[in-house]
Design an enzyme around this catalytic site. Structure first.
Site, PDB file in Angstrom:
ATOM      1  N   CYS A 179       1.530   2.231   0.087  1.00 20.02           N
ATOM      2  CA  CYS A 179       2.531   2.971   0.846  1.00 20.02           C
ATOM      3  C   CYS A 179       2.177   4.446   0.747  1.00 20.02           C
ATOM      4  O   CYS A 179       1.322   4.841  -0.042  1.00 20.02           O
ATOM      5  CB  CYS A 179       3.947   2.692   0.359  1.00 20.02           C
ATOM      6  SG  CYS A 179       4.312   3.215  -1.317  1.00 20.02           S
ATOM      7  N   GLY A 180       2.825   5.253   1.570  1.00 15.03           N
ATOM      8  CA  GLY A 180       2.493   6.671   1.631  1.00 15.03           C
ATOM      9  C   GLY A 180       2.834   7.431   0.365  1.00 15.03           C
ATOM     10  O   GLY A 180       2.000   8.125  -0.197  1.00 15.03           O
TER      11      GLY A 180
END
Length: 94
Positions: free
Chosen positions: A7-8
């Site tokens: 994920c970011g």
């Protein structure tokens, strides 16, 4: 087999993907290590399979493992189909 979920920032999306994938692999009797990462921490790491949201595609072009991009992160069927196809492809190459 080592699978990274990405994920970011933080671990929300990557942890959710990990839990979904653990559930899928258990149901299929497939053993793998599934590790959640944020994108920044993953750089320099290796995995056989990398599962990430589609918006991360540009950041994963040089990744060493096979990249599986997920459009709808809450669609368990999409995740199951894409991840199982990639896992089976990996296992056939072993």
């Amino acid at each position: 087999m080592k699978i990274a979920t990405l994920c970011g920032m933080g671990f929300g999306t990557s942890m959710m993907l990990k839990l979904f994938i653990d559930e899928i692999l258990k149901a299929e009797g497939i053993k793998a290590e599934v590790i959640p990462w944020d994108l920044g921490s993953f750089k320099g790491q290796n995995a056989d399979l990398i599962v990430a949201p589609t918006d991360m595609e540009q950041h994963l072009r040089s990744a060493s493992g096979k990249v599986v991009l997920i459009k709808n992160l809450v669609d368990k069927e999409e995740i199951k189909q894409k991840v199982l196809a990639a896992v089976r492809e990996f296992l056939q190459g072993q």
